[in-house]
Design an enzyme around this catalytic site. Structure first.
Site, PDB file in Angstrom:
ATOM      1  CG  ASP A  77      -1.774  -1.126   1.230  1.00 28.82           C
ATOM      2  OD1 ASP A  77      -2.086  -1.485   0.179  1.00 28.82           O
ATOM      3  OD2 ASP A  77      -2.447  -1.834   2.171  1.00 28.82           O
TER       4      ASP A  77
ATOM      5  CG  HIS B  64      -1.411  -6.912   0.465  1.00 30.60           C
ATOM      6  ND1 HIS B  64      -0.570  -5.688   0.685  1.00 30.60           N
ATOM      7  CD2 HIS B  64      -2.664  -6.316   0.359  1.00 30.60           C
ATOM      8  CE1 HIS B  64      -1.217  -4.546   0.575  1.00 30.60           C
ATOM      9  NE2 HIS B  64      -2.580  -5.037   0.226  1.00 30.60           N
TER      10      HIS B  64
ATOM     11  NE  ARG C  27      -5.454   0.275   3.027  1.00 24.78           N
ATOM     12  CZ  ARG C  27      -5.057   0.555   1.774  1.00 24.78           C
ATOM     13  NH1 ARG C  27      -5.416  -0.434   0.854  1.00 24.78           N
ATOM     14  NH2 ARG C  27      -4.812   1.865   1.442  1.00 24.78           N
TER      15      ARG C  27
HETATM   16  C1  SIN Z   1      -5.968  -4.125  -0.139  1.00 29.05           C
HETATM   17  O1  SIN Z   1      -5.245  -4.288  -0.861  1.00 29.05           O
HETATM   18  O2  SIN Z   1      -6.090  -3.038   0.622  1.00 29.05           O
HETATM   19  C2  SIN Z   1      -7.335  -5.004  -0.128  1.00 29.05           C
HETATM   20  C3  SIN Z   1      -6.909  -6.348   0.238  1.00 29.05           C
HETATM   21  C4  SIN Z   1      -8.134  -7.212   0.580  1.00 29.05           C
HETATM   22  O3  SIN Z   1      -9.162  -6.793  -0.070  1.00 29.05           O
HETATM   23  O4  SIN Z   1      -7.947  -8.247   0.556  1.00 29.05           O
END
Ligand code: SIN
Length: 287
Positions: free
Chosen positions: A105, A262, A278
């Site tokens: 991020d 991720h 988030r």
């Molecule tokens: C994200 O990358 O902030 C989202 C990850 C997710 O939805 O699992």
């Protein structure tokens, strides 16, 4: 009494015995931070949190970002970016397609995020009872450590270009996005960061490139640069570096945006609802 249960994968641990709706004493918070730095992804099950409690806990890690997509934040809470497939009154309540590629991020900002604090409000469930919409996390420290010495030497001192536009306009499962506004573009010029980044708290070396936003190795415009970047991207997300999180309602999970990247798995559709929120902690300039 707080207990830490490592996942058994290259990263990830559950922290048991903490109620995050309460104000934690400094010793407990310090133990959480130490586990977070050690395991790179930590999570707490069974939490019941108001948005205020989520924000208050997150603020203990540092100042919170206000996401560049303000229209995808929880109304009244610009610190909470919503990731969801839900549509209410004809409008998406959050980002419908966030994280469908490997990324970390805010790697496209001059000061990428220190960490993200993700709270699961609704989790889609398959007919057989399995949770859907898992998130995969890859350890950037394990990936760096596993590189051959010759590659470590080759990439030492190199920088990579990180581009918000690259990630924003990728083909999306859910269709198009509105073009970036002039203000959004002004906030997100392409930015160079070291390919090998030193973790600001642990001093560990992290392989800081991702397929979503890293567009090139700086100063290597030809095929050599492209081949090197692709080799690093493929290397970074091998199974042996991955922890796969299976969400439950009430999970609060913290991932480190320096030492991990991720990917969200889009294996569900409405009427199965997924609602996640988030908080994104501000970070520092990579070195
Ligand atoms: C994200 O990358 O902030 C989202 C990850 C997710 O939805 O699992």
């Amino acid at each position: 009494m707080l207990r830490i249960e490592p996942s058994g994968a290259a990263l990830g641990a559950e922290i048991v015995g903490v109620d995050l709706s309460k104000t934690l004493d400094d010793a407990t918070f310090d133990a959480i931070v130490a586990a977070y730095h050690e395991h790179e992804v930590v999570f707490f099950r069974g939490q019941t949190l108001t948005p205020e409690q989520h924000i208050a806990f997150s603020r203990r890690f540092g100042e919170l970002e206000l996401h560049v997509r303000a229209d995808r934040c929880r109304p009244g809470y610009p610190e909470l970016f919503v990731v969801s497939n839900v549509i209410e009154n004809g409008k998406p309540i959050g980002s419908q397609d966030a994280g469908l590629f490997w990324h970390s991020d805010l790697c496209y900002m001059a000061e990428p995020s220190r960490g993200s604090i993700f709270y699961a409000r609704e989790v889609p469930i398959a007919d057989d009872g399995r949770p859907l919409g898992d998130t995969l996390f890859a350890s950037a420290t394990a990936a760096y450590n596993a590189l051959p010495d010759s590659t470590k030497q080759r990439i030492a001192g190199l920088k990579a270009v990180n581009s918000y536009e690259k990630g924003y306009y990728r083909d999306r499962k859910s269709g198009g996005r509105p073009p970036l506004t002039e203000e959004q573009k002004r906030r997100t010029p392409d930015i160079e960061h070291p390919v090998v980044r030193t973790h600001p708290f642990t001093g560990r070396q992290c392989l800081f490139v991702n397929e979503g936003y890293t567009s090139a190795i700086a100063g290597m415009d030809g095929p050599d640069g492209e081949t090197l970047l692709n080799t690093l991207l493929e290397h970074a997300t091998q199974q042996r570096f991955i922890y796969r999180h299976r969400w439950r309602v009430g999970d609060l999970l913290i991932w480190d945006n320096c030492s991990t990247q991720h990917l969200a798995v889009p294996d569900y559709e409405l009427p199965r609802r997924r609602v996640m929120e988030r908080a994104t902690v501000r970070g520092s300039r990579p070195f």
